[in-house]
Design a protein around this motif. Structure first.
Motif, mmCIF file in Angstrom:
data_model
loop_
_atom_site.group_PDB
_atom_site.id
_atom_site.type_symbol
_atom_site.label_atom_id
_atom_site.label_comp_id
_atom_site.label_asym_id
_atom_site.label_seq_id
_atom_site.Cartn_x
_atom_site.Cartn_y
_atom_site.Cartn_z
ATOM 1 N N GLN A 58 0.829 -1.203 0.000
ATOM 2 C CA GLN A 58 0.000 0.000 0.000
ATOM 3 C C GLN A 58 0.862 1.251 0.000
ATOM 4 N N ILE A 62 0.713 4.229 -2.714
ATOM 5 C CA ILE A 62 0.519 5.626 -2.321
ATOM 6 C C ILE A 62 1.640 6.482 -2.892
ATOM 7 N N GLN A 75 -3.162 9.646 3.018
ATOM 8 C CA GLN A 75 -3.193 8.188 2.966
ATOM 9 C C GLN A 75 -2.003 7.577 3.701
ATOM 10 N N SER A 78 -2.810 7.729 7.362
ATOM 11 C CA SER A 78 -3.804 6.708 7.687
ATOM 12 C C SER A 78 -3.167 5.319 7.749
#
Length: 162
Positions: A58, A62, A75, A78
């Protein structure tokens, strides 16, 4: 006189039915069900290392986004928060903000790059309209932090309130 004797054929037992099965078949059924349940539980168990590998994937996706640095920062913040909740537990990490949040990230490894390095961007940049600063170094720090978290941790730092 009739010399013939009335003969009949041998008495045969009743044919065997298929129901109910013999006890061995019941035992085999129970063993097969037990194996199926245990296999399902074993394959469905959460694996800690998979979470960290997925987080690194991830992070890479990103980083590849070029639309908006603000969206990248949001992001990334998070993602790091989710991984911190996995590492420290929801109670210790979910409500932290500002410097306390960065100190928590730094406490998970022997460096202080979040509270004194490029990681300070996470303090308030995800909430600004136009974030200032170079986020490429932040991605490097985040990647190294995730890799460090993937290593086995000492028993004293593990928490169970996830």
């Amino acid at each position: 006189m009739n010399d013939e004797l009335p003969l009949r054929g041998p008495d045969m037992p009743d044919p065997l039915g298929w129901w109910p099965p013999a006890p061995g078949w019941w035992l085999l059924l129970v063993v097969m069900l037990l194996v199926a349940v245990l296999l399902t539980l074993w394959l469905g168990r959460p694996r800690r290392s998979n979470y960290w590998r997925e987080a690194q994937k991830q992070l890479h996706s990103i980083e590849q986004m070029t639309d908006s640095p603000l969206l990248q920062l949001q992001q990334l913040s998070s993602l790091l928060r989710r991984m911190a909740m996995l590492r420290f537990g929801r109670v210790q990490s979910a409500s932290l903000t500002g410097d306390a949040w960065l100190q928590l990230l730094d406490s998970a490894w022997p460096r202080d790059d979040f509270s004194r390095g490029a990681g300070v961007l996470l303090e308030d940049a995800p909430y600004r309209r136009n974030p200032e600063g170079d986020i490429s170094e932040l991605f490097t720090i985040a990647r190294e932090w995730l890799q460090y978290q993937q290593q086995p941790q000492p028993e004293s730092s593990k928490t169970a309130d996830v």
